[in-house]
Design a protein around this motif. Structure first.
Motif, PDB file in Angstrom:
ATOM      1  N   ASP A  61     -21.859 -32.187 -10.846  1.00 45.88           N
ATOM      2  CA  ASP A  61     -23.218 -32.570 -10.667  1.00 45.88           C
ATOM      3  C   ASP A  61     -23.926 -31.423 -11.696  1.00 45.88           C
ATOM      4  O   ASP A  61     -24.264 -30.351 -11.644  1.00 45.88           O
ATOM      5  CB  ASP A  61     -23.726 -32.184  -9.392  1.00 45.88           C
ATOM      6  CG  ASP A  61     -24.959 -32.479  -9.097  1.00 45.88           C
ATOM      7  OD1 ASP A  61     -25.706 -33.154  -9.912  1.00 45.88           O
ATOM      8  OD2 ASP A  61     -25.589 -32.070  -8.116  1.00 45.88           O
ATOM      9  N   GLY A  62     -24.792 -32.113 -12.862  1.00 42.53           N
ATOM     10  CA  GLY A  62     -25.329 -31.493 -13.794  1.00 42.53           C
ATOM     11  C   GLY A  62     -24.929 -31.725 -15.173  1.00 42.53           C
ATOM     12  O   GLY A  62     -25.851 -32.192 -15.828  1.00 42.53           O
ATOM     13  N   PRO A  63     -24.207 -31.438 -15.567  1.00 41.07           N
ATOM     14  CA  PRO A  63     -22.963 -30.512 -15.073  1.00 41.07           C
ATOM     15  C   PRO A  63     -23.500 -29.091 -14.902  1.00 41.07           C
ATOM     16  O   PRO A  63     -24.012 -28.559 -15.794  1.00 41.07           O
ATOM     17  CB  PRO A  63     -21.991 -30.768 -16.030  1.00 41.07           C
ATOM     18  CG  PRO A  63     -22.412 -30.938 -17.350  1.00 41.07           C
ATOM     19  CD  PRO A  63     -23.653 -31.669 -17.132  1.00 41.07           C
ATOM     20  N   VAL A  64     -22.950 -28.720 -13.949  1.00 43.24           N
ATOM     21  CA  VAL A  64     -23.253 -27.049 -13.766  1.00 43.24           C
ATOM     22  C   VAL A  64     -21.953 -26.465 -13.415  1.00 43.24           C
ATOM     23  O   VAL A  64     -21.148 -26.738 -12.557  1.00 43.24           O
ATOM     24  CB  VAL A  64     -24.169 -26.730 -12.570  1.00 43.24           C
ATOM     25  CG1 VAL A  64     -24.424 -25.411 -12.299  1.00 43.24           C
ATOM     26  CG2 VAL A  64     -25.387 -27.351 -12.772  1.00 43.24           C
ATOM     27  N   THR A  65     -21.445 -25.362 -14.355  1.00 46.18           N
ATOM     28  CA  THR A  65     -20.096 -24.976 -14.231  1.00 46.18           C
ATOM     29  C   THR A  65     -20.543 -23.401 -14.761  1.00 46.18           C
ATOM     30  O   THR A  65     -20.882 -22.909 -15.700  1.00 46.18           O
ATOM     31  CB  THR A  65     -19.132 -25.271 -15.110  1.00 46.18           C
ATOM     32  OG1 THR A  65     -18.825 -26.581 -14.790  1.00 46.18           O
ATOM     33  CG2 THR A  65     -17.771 -24.501 -14.959  1.00 46.18           C
ATOM     34  N   LEU A  66     -19.924 -22.324 -13.856  1.00 52.64           N
ATOM     35  CA  LEU A  66     -20.036 -20.932 -13.934  1.00 52.64           C
ATOM     36  C   LEU A  66     -18.963 -19.921 -13.731  1.00 52.64           C
ATOM     37  O   LEU A  66     -17.981 -20.495 -12.740  1.00 52.64           O
ATOM     38  CB  LEU A  66     -21.374 -20.388 -13.068  1.00 52.64           C
ATOM     39  CG  LEU A  66     -22.818 -20.795 -13.273  1.00 52.64           C
ATOM     40  CD1 LEU A  66     -23.682 -20.521 -11.957  1.00 52.64           C
ATOM     41  CD2 LEU A  66     -23.268 -20.494 -14.607  1.00 52.64           C
ATOM     42  N   LEU A  67     -18.793 -18.983 -14.625  1.00 54.78           N
ATOM     43  CA  LEU A  67     -17.652 -17.960 -14.219  1.00 54.78           C
ATOM     44  C   LEU A  67     -18.196 -16.938 -13.574  1.00 54.78           C
ATOM     45  O   LEU A  67     -19.285 -16.363 -14.088  1.00 54.78           O
ATOM     46  CB  LEU A  67     -16.963 -17.735 -15.593  1.00 54.78           C
ATOM     47  CG  LEU A  67     -15.843 -16.786 -15.470  1.00 54.78           C
ATOM     48  CD1 LEU A  67     -14.611 -17.496 -14.676  1.00 54.78           C
ATOM     49  CD2 LEU A  67     -15.334 -16.299 -16.628  1.00 54.78           C
ATOM     50  N   VAL A  68     -17.797 -16.539 -12.474  1.00 56.61           N
ATOM     51  CA  VAL A  68     -18.190 -15.409 -11.724  1.00 56.61           C
ATOM     52  C   VAL A  68     -17.096 -14.356 -11.530  1.00 56.61           C
ATOM     53  O   VAL A  68     -16.022 -14.816 -11.040  1.00 56.61           O
ATOM     54  CB  VAL A  68     -18.850 -15.985 -10.238  1.00 56.61           C
ATOM     55  CG1 VAL A  68     -19.160 -14.898  -9.225  1.00 56.61           C
ATOM     56  CG2 VAL A  68     -19.959 -17.227 -10.423  1.00 56.61           C
ATOM     57  N   GLU A  69     -17.337 -13.086 -11.644  1.00 56.97           N
ATOM     58  CA  GLU A  69     -16.312 -12.264 -11.429  1.00 56.97           C
ATOM     59  C   GLU A  69     -16.946 -11.092 -10.854  1.00 56.97           C
ATOM     60  O   GLU A  69     -18.169 -10.606 -10.975  1.00 56.97           O
ATOM     61  CB  GLU A  69     -15.991 -11.539 -12.978  1.00 56.97           C
ATOM     62  CG  GLU A  69     -15.309 -12.604 -13.751  1.00 56.97           C
ATOM     63  CD  GLU A  69     -14.704 -12.030 -15.182  1.00 56.97           C
ATOM     64  OE1 GLU A  69     -13.551 -11.376 -15.083  1.00 56.97           O
ATOM     65  OE2 GLU A  69     -15.278 -12.316 -16.001  1.00 56.97           O
ATOM     66  N   ILE A  70     -16.061 -10.566  -9.871  1.00 58.87           N
ATOM     67  CA  ILE A  70     -16.520  -9.113  -9.076  1.00 58.87           C
ATOM     68  C   ILE A  70     -15.420  -8.340  -9.415  1.00 58.87           C
ATOM     69  O   ILE A  70     -14.244  -8.461  -9.585  1.00 58.87           O
ATOM     70  CB  ILE A  70     -16.290  -9.777  -7.631  1.00 58.87           C
ATOM     71  CG1 ILE A  70     -17.395 -10.827  -7.198  1.00 58.87           C
ATOM     72  CG2 ILE A  70     -16.556  -8.438  -6.873  1.00 58.87           C
ATOM     73  CD1 ILE A  70     -18.872 -10.260  -7.262  1.00 58.87           C
TER      74      ILE A  70
END
Length: 151
Positions: free
Chosen positions: A142-151
């Protein structure tokens, strides 16, 4: 810990014990977050809980003005979590990725479970893939929305 997060209008995952074996759908959500989750060697339960908190409160859903100001926590969006050791693949040299940074299944599976448990504690409706099986993931980004999240 790494998560490739996609805002989806729907997502699902199927699983087979062996490639070519019988396939069954094991997880499905409507609008929400598809989280492909990678674990590395030094990740621990605290890291997993912090990642879950971040995912649940990540503001990537649109508000009334069309701005990404709302979180899954605010919208009640579903979350589909699928383990993905290849997020720690390193393809900088040669043509075959190295996966030495990816945690072994014995370490990764409890970390994935901790993320899922924490999301549920926070109130998320969570679906999951099945660890150590051949999975196929389907989604409508949806969007498209794509994120890389790192902790």
């Amino acid at each position: 810990m790494r998560a490739l997060v996609q805002r989806v209008s729907e997502a699902w995952v199927t699983s087979a014990a062996d490639r070519g074996g019988p396939v069954e759908e094991v997880g499905r959500i409507g609008a929400g977050l598809l989280v492909l989750l990678g674990v590395t060697h030094d990740d621990d339960a605290d890291t997993a809980r912090r990642l879950a908190d971040k995912l649940w409160h990540l503001r990537i859903f649109e508000d009334a003005d069309g701005a990404m100001n709302r979180s899954a926590a605010e919208t009640g969006a579903g979350v589909l979590v699928v383990s993905q050791f290849t997020l720690y693949g390193d393809a900088r040299k040669g043509r075959r990725p190295s996966f030495v940074a990816a945690a072994r299944p014995e370490h990764a599976e409890p970390m994935v479970d901790t993320v899922v448990d924490r999301l549920r504690e926070l109130g998320a409706d969570v679906a999951t893939g099945r660890f150590r099986t051949a999975m196929q993931v389907g989604l409508v980004n949806d969007g498209p929305v794509t994120l890389l999240v790192e902790i």
